[in-house]
Design a protein around this motif. Sequence first.
Motif, PDB file in Angstrom:
ATOM      1  N   GLU A 116       0.831  -1.210   0.000  1.00  0.00           N
ATOM      2  CA  GLU A 116       0.000   0.000   0.000  1.00  0.00           C
ATOM      3  C   GLU A 116       0.865   1.259   0.000  1.00  0.00           C
ATOM      4  O   GLU A 116       0.591   2.220  -0.728  1.00  0.00           O
ATOM      5  N   ASN A 118       3.907   1.533  -1.180  1.00  0.00           N
ATOM      6  CA  ASN A 118       4.534   1.647  -2.496  1.00  0.00           C
ATOM      7  C   ASN A 118       3.531   2.140  -3.552  1.00  0.00           C
ATOM      8  O   ASN A 118       3.899   2.925  -4.430  1.00  0.00           O
ATOM      9  N   ARG A 119       2.298   1.689  -3.462  1.00  0.00           N
ATOM     10  CA  ARG A 119       1.275   2.142  -4.406  1.00  0.00           C
ATOM     11  C   ARG A 119       1.064   3.658  -4.295  1.00  0.00           C
ATOM     12  O   ARG A 119       0.990   4.356  -5.280  1.00  0.00           O
ATOM     13  N   ARG A 120       0.969   4.130  -3.053  1.00  0.00           N
ATOM     14  CA  ARG A 120       0.787   5.572  -2.850  1.00  0.00           C
ATOM     15  C   ARG A 120       2.022   6.355  -3.320  1.00  0.00           C
ATOM     16  O   ARG A 120       1.904   7.405  -3.904  1.00  0.00           O
ATOM     17  N   TYR A 122       4.311   5.574  -5.648  1.00  0.00           N
ATOM     18  CA  TYR A 122       4.572   5.567  -7.093  1.00  0.00           C
ATOM     19  C   TYR A 122       3.351   5.946  -7.942  1.00  0.00           C
ATOM     20  O   TYR A 122       3.486   6.163  -9.132  1.00  0.00           O
ATOM     21  N   SER A 123       2.198   6.029  -7.365  1.00  0.00           N
ATOM     22  CA  SER A 123       1.021   6.392  -8.159  1.00  0.00           C
ATOM     23  C   SER A 123       0.981   7.886  -8.437  1.00  0.00           C
ATOM     24  O   SER A 123       0.371   8.325  -9.398  1.00  0.00           O
ATOM     25  N   GLY A 124       1.652   8.681  -7.640  1.00  0.00           N
ATOM     26  CA  GLY A 124       1.691  10.133  -7.837  1.00  0.00           C
ATOM     27  C   GLY A 124       2.625  10.563  -8.931  1.00  0.00           C
ATOM     28  O   GLY A 124       2.582  11.696  -9.415  1.00  0.00           O
ATOM     29  N   GLN A 125       3.500   9.751  -9.452  1.00  0.00           N
ATOM     30  CA  GLN A 125       4.491  10.146 -10.473  1.00  0.00           C
ATOM     31  C   GLN A 125       4.013   9.949 -11.875  1.00  0.00           C
ATOM     32  O   GLN A 125       3.296   9.242 -12.327  1.00  0.00           O
TER      33      GLN A 125
END
Length: 125
Positions: A116, A118-120, A122-125
């Motif tokens: 979770e 890591n998802r947060r 890398y999802s912003g890039q």
Amino acid sequence: MLNSKQRAQLRAEANGLDPIFQIGKEGVTESVIAQVEDTFNTRELFKIKVHLETSPETPKEIAQKIAEATKCDVVQVVGGTIVLFRINLILRQKAAEKKKRAKEKAQKEAIKKRTERNRRKYSGQ
């Protein structure tokens, strides 16, 4: 047979325990032996209280009789309190399985949190 270190550890563990049942004027009977056997099915370590005024035998004699009849170890006899111990492999196996399940659950939770995070991240890039 317990060595002195094992006995000391068991005495420390038994310190917080309350007596499970009492022995009075009847002394050690078949029903007392049956109760002790039943208790060993659910516990490895427990206390028995002996009523000193009414008991026909001393607590040490009672502890010895119970130990011989149930093949357990007498950890300690202090005053009217007897502490008994017998290894129960089934209980130990259940405890090990419970500990293993708890460890696996903790590992799954840690992986879930990392995923979770890591998802947060890398999802912003």
